[in-house]
Design a protein around this motif. Structure first.
Motif, PDB file in Angstrom:
ATOM      1  N   PRO A 217       0.832  -1.196   0.000  1.00 16.57           N
ATOM      2  CA  PRO A 217       0.000   0.000   0.000  1.00 16.57           C
ATOM      3  C   PRO A 217       0.874   1.257   0.000  1.00 16.57           C
ATOM      4  N   VAL A 218       0.615   2.173  -0.912  1.00 14.08           N
ATOM      5  CA  VAL A 218       1.428   3.387  -1.026  1.00 14.08           C
ATOM      6  C   VAL A 218       0.536   4.623  -0.891  1.00 14.08           C
ATOM      7  N   ASP A 219      -0.345   4.588   0.088  1.00 14.38           N
ATOM      8  CA  ASP A 219      -1.272   5.688   0.289  1.00 14.38           C
ATOM      9  C   ASP A 219      -0.793   6.673   1.341  1.00 14.38           C
ATOM     10  N   SER A 220       0.432   6.517   1.841  1.00 11.54           N
ATOM     11  CA  SER A 220       0.918   7.369   2.930  1.00 11.54           C
ATOM     12  C   SER A 220       1.422   8.705   2.412  1.00 11.54           C
ATOM     13  N   GLU A 221       1.304   9.713   3.257  1.00 18.29           N
ATOM     14  CA  GLU A 221       1.770  11.058   2.932  1.00 18.29           C
ATOM     15  C   GLU A 221       3.145  11.343   3.514  1.00 18.29           C
ATOM     16  N   TYR A 222       3.550  10.531   4.492  1.00 15.12           N
ATOM     17  CA  TYR A 222       4.853  10.672   5.128  1.00 15.12           C
ATOM     18  C   TYR A 222       5.497   9.285   5.199  1.00 15.12           C
ATOM     19  N   ILE A 223       6.780   9.197   4.892  1.00 14.87           N
ATOM     20  CA  ILE A 223       7.486   7.916   4.932  1.00 14.87           C
ATOM     21  C   ILE A 223       8.743   8.060   5.786  1.00 14.87           C
ATOM     22  N   LEU A 224       9.000   7.034   6.598  1.00 13.91           N
ATOM     23  CA  LEU A 224      10.127   7.038   7.520  1.00 13.91           C
ATOM     24  C   LEU A 224      10.889   5.728   7.360  1.00 13.91           C
ATOM     25  N   PHE A 225      12.196   5.817   7.149  1.00 22.35           N
ATOM     26  CA  PHE A 225      13.039   4.644   6.954  1.00 22.35           C
ATOM     27  C   PHE A 225      13.810   4.334   8.237  1.00 22.35           C
ATOM     28  N   ILE A 226      13.772   3.053   8.639  1.00 23.17           N
ATOM     29  CA  ILE A 226      14.574   2.579   9.766  1.00 23.17           C
ATOM     30  C   ILE A 226      15.539   1.537   9.205  1.00 23.17           C
ATOM     31  N   ILE A 227      16.839   1.865   9.216  1.00 23.10           N
ATOM     32  CA  ILE A 227      17.839   1.077   8.498  1.00 23.10           C
ATOM     33  C   ILE A 227      18.802   0.425   9.482  1.00 23.10           C
TER      34      ILE A 227
ATOM     35  N   ASN B 127      18.374   5.068  12.044  1.00 23.07           N
ATOM     36  CA  ASN B 127      18.863   3.691  12.066  1.00 23.07           C
ATOM     37  C   ASN B 127      18.058   2.902  13.084  1.00 23.07           C
ATOM     38  N   ASP B 128      18.347   1.612  13.203  1.00 18.92           N
ATOM     39  CA  ASP B 128      17.510   0.768  14.053  1.00 18.92           C
ATOM     40  C   ASP B 128      17.669   1.064  15.539  1.00 18.92           C
ATOM     41  N   MET B 129      18.639   1.904  15.911  1.00 19.21           N
ATOM     42  CA  MET B 129      18.777   2.334  17.298  1.00 19.21           C
ATOM     43  C   MET B 129      17.997   3.620  17.577  1.00 19.21           C
ATOM     44  N   GLY B 130      17.420   4.206  16.516  1.00 11.38           N
ATOM     45  CA  GLY B 130      16.677   5.454  16.680  1.00 11.38           C
ATOM     46  C   GLY B 130      17.523   6.700  16.480  1.00 11.38           C
ATOM     47  N   ASP B 131      18.752   6.546  15.921  1.00 15.55           N
ATOM     48  CA  ASP B 131      19.609   7.704  15.656  1.00 15.55           C
ATOM     49  C   ASP B 131      19.220   8.340  14.318  1.00 15.55           C
ATOM     50  N   TYR B 132      19.160   9.683  14.295  1.00 17.86           N
ATOM     51  CA  TYR B 132      18.768  10.395  13.091  1.00 17.86           C
ATOM     52  C   TYR B 132      19.951  10.504  12.123  1.00 17.86           C
ATOM     53  N   MET B 133      19.640  10.432  10.819  1.00 17.65           N
ATOM     54  CA  MET B 133      20.678  10.677   9.819  1.00 17.65           C
ATOM     55  C   MET B 133      21.081  12.145   9.821  1.00 17.65           C
TER      56      MET B 133
ATOM     57  N   ASN C   9      22.648  -2.484  16.990  1.00 19.75           N
ATOM     58  CA  ASN C   9      22.577  -3.775  17.682  1.00 19.75           C
ATOM     59  C   ASN C   9      21.744  -4.798  16.923  1.00 19.75           C
ATOM     60  N   SER C  10      21.410  -4.492  15.658  1.00 20.50           N
ATOM     61  CA  SER C  10      20.651  -5.402  14.787  1.00 20.50           C
ATOM     62  C   SER C  10      19.305  -5.786  15.390  1.00 20.50           C
ATOM     63  N   SER C  11      18.646  -4.827  16.002  1.00 20.16           N
ATOM     64  CA  SER C  11      17.298  -5.045  16.534  1.00 20.16           C
ATOM     65  C   SER C  11      16.476  -3.791  16.265  1.00 20.16           C
ATOM     66  N   PRO C  12      15.424  -3.865  15.450  1.00 23.78           N
ATOM     67  CA  PRO C  12      14.702  -2.654  15.032  1.00 23.78           C
ATOM     68  C   PRO C  12      13.731  -2.100  16.058  1.00 23.78           C
ATOM     69  N   VAL C  13      13.545  -2.758  17.184  1.00 25.97           N
ATOM     70  CA  VAL C  13      12.475  -2.358  18.101  1.00 25.97           C
ATOM     71  C   VAL C  13      12.697  -0.957  18.648  1.00 25.97           C
ATOM     72  N   GLU C  14      13.955  -0.570  18.954  1.00 22.66           N
ATOM     73  CA  GLU C  14      14.200   0.775  19.485  1.00 22.66           C
ATOM     74  C   GLU C  14      13.834   1.852  18.461  1.00 22.66           C
ATOM     75  N   GLY C  15      14.223   1.619  17.213  1.00 22.53           N
ATOM     76  CA  GLY C  15      13.905   2.601  16.178  1.00 22.53           C
ATOM     77  C   GLY C  15      12.416   2.726  15.921  1.00 22.53           C
ATOM     78  N   ILE C  16      11.710   1.587  15.903  1.00 21.43           N
ATOM     79  CA  ILE C  16      10.265   1.626  15.664  1.00 21.43           C
ATOM     80  C   ILE C  16       9.553   2.363  16.793  1.00 21.43           C
ATOM     81  N   GLN C  17       9.908   2.043  18.026  1.00 19.37           N
ATOM     82  CA  GLN C  17       9.261   2.704  19.161  1.00 19.37           C
ATOM     83  C   GLN C  17       9.485   4.217  19.116  1.00 19.37           C
ATOM     84  N   LYS C  18      10.720   4.622  18.865  1.00 19.76           N
ATOM     85  CA  LYS C  18      11.017   6.052  18.845  1.00 19.76           C
ATOM     86  C   LYS C  18      10.299   6.737  17.698  1.00 19.76           C
TER      87      LYS C  18
END
Length: 334
Positions: free
Chosen positions: A150-160, A195-201, A232-241
């Motif tokens: 689905p590509v109906d979003s107006e804002y997109i956020l990448f967690i890498i 990134n997956d730790m929640g650090d901003y680019m 730390n190869s775990s996306p949970v911190e980035g998703i939560q933030k």
């Protein structure tokens, strides 16, 4: 004369007896001295040997406990994966039974099927005319789907995932997928990269959206080529933030998770953590969509080292399913 001889014999006997007694005492004293000198040495040597054996046994016990911890963690991961697959199999069985029922009904008679097809065509035409009348000639669907996403979003956020395995082996393919994903959204209101730790680019865009312009997109891709913060190869911190910072009930937001492995302790704990932060709003609707792209880097390693890759695939497939998104597993990371 006889009295003097008897007296001399008694004196000689007394002296001999004393000599024997003295020699006996001397021998006993000598034995005691030898025994007291040797005994501490033997005890000290015994104590040293026991300390060494105890230390060796303690080291063996620590090593066995470490191996047991690793094995228990792998076992728990396998059990969680089996539970997920079991639920999915049960769901697929239900869908298969429904399809078989529909197929059986469909093959009952071509005449009836043709009749139904005609009725459906008429009904569809009627619905289209009615929708055009109500919504206008220029109405376009907002829930567009491209390639199952689905590509109906107006804002997109990448967690890498910026871990070593991704940066060293899958970074070029990740950049390519970033370009492909951005092309799905030719015009959005905001972009963000963490990134997956929640650090901003871009630290100057902390807690706010990056405006979507061709120049900004190029800056994101250029910066991404050498961006390698700790992971730390775990996306949970980035998703939560991301959800806590950017959720807005008036905005349609999609999160894209790009990674190759999950090293966390529990898949179930991640699911519960994301459920808490990305709460459900109405029927089958989450605060934000969560999509994921999996890079098969770990599957190029020996079989016993692929566990983290399998766990990432299991986690992302279930996570995207529960949060209105899609999981795409790539066949190659080069």
């Amino acid at each position: 004369m006889s009295n003097r001889r008897n007296k001399r014999q008694q004196e000689e006997f007394s002296i001999s007896f004393l000599d024997v007694i003295c020699c006996g005492f001397g021998a006993i004293v000598l034995l005691l001295m030898i025994a007291k000198t040797v005994e501490p040495i033997v005890l000290e040597e015994s104590e040293v040997d026991l300390d060494g054996q105890v230390q060796a046994l303690q080291e063996q016990l620590a090593e066995i406990r470490g191996e047991t911890t690793v094995l228990n963690r792998d076992l728990n991961a396998k059990r969680e994966q089996i539970d997920i697959e079991t639920r999915r199999i049960a769901k697929l069985k239900g869908e298969l039974e429904a399809l078989q029922t529909r197929f059986a009904r469909k093959t009952e008679g071509e005449t009836e099927a043709g009749k139904l097809k005609g009725e459906l065509t008429v009904a569809l035409q009627s619905m289209t005319d009615e929708m055009r009348r109500l919504l206008g000639e220029n109405y376009q669907r907002k829930n567009n789907v491209i390639g199952g996403i689905p590509v109906d979003s107006e804002y997109i956020l990448f967690i890498i995932d910026t871990s070593g395995s991704m940066f060293n082996y899958g970074w070029d393919r990740m950049l390519q997928e970033m370009v492909n994903t951005l092309n799905l959204y030719p015009n959005v209101k905001g972009i963000q990269v963490m990134n997956d730790m929640g650090d901003y680019m871009f630290s100057n865009y902390r807690n706010r959206w990056i405006p979507d312009t061709p120049g900004r997109r190029k800056a994101v891709l250029d910066r991404l080529r050498a961006w390698n913060p700790f992971s730390n190869s775990s996306p949970v911190e980035g998703i939560q933030k991301a959800v806590r910072t950017f959720y807005d009930p008036k905005k349609k937001i999609s999160i894209y998770v790009l990674g190759d492995e999950f090293t966390g302790k529990s898949i179930r704990n991640v699911m519960l953590a994301v459920d808490r932060v990305n709460a459900q709003r109405g029927e089958d609707h989450r605060m934000v969509r969560i999509h994921a792209i999996g890079f098969p880097i770990q599957f190029s390693r020996p079989l016993h080292l692929q566990t983290t890759g399998l766990r990432f695939a299991a986690l992302m497939r279930e996570l995207t399913y529960r949060n209105g998104g899609t999981f795409v597993g790539l066949n190659d990371f080069r």
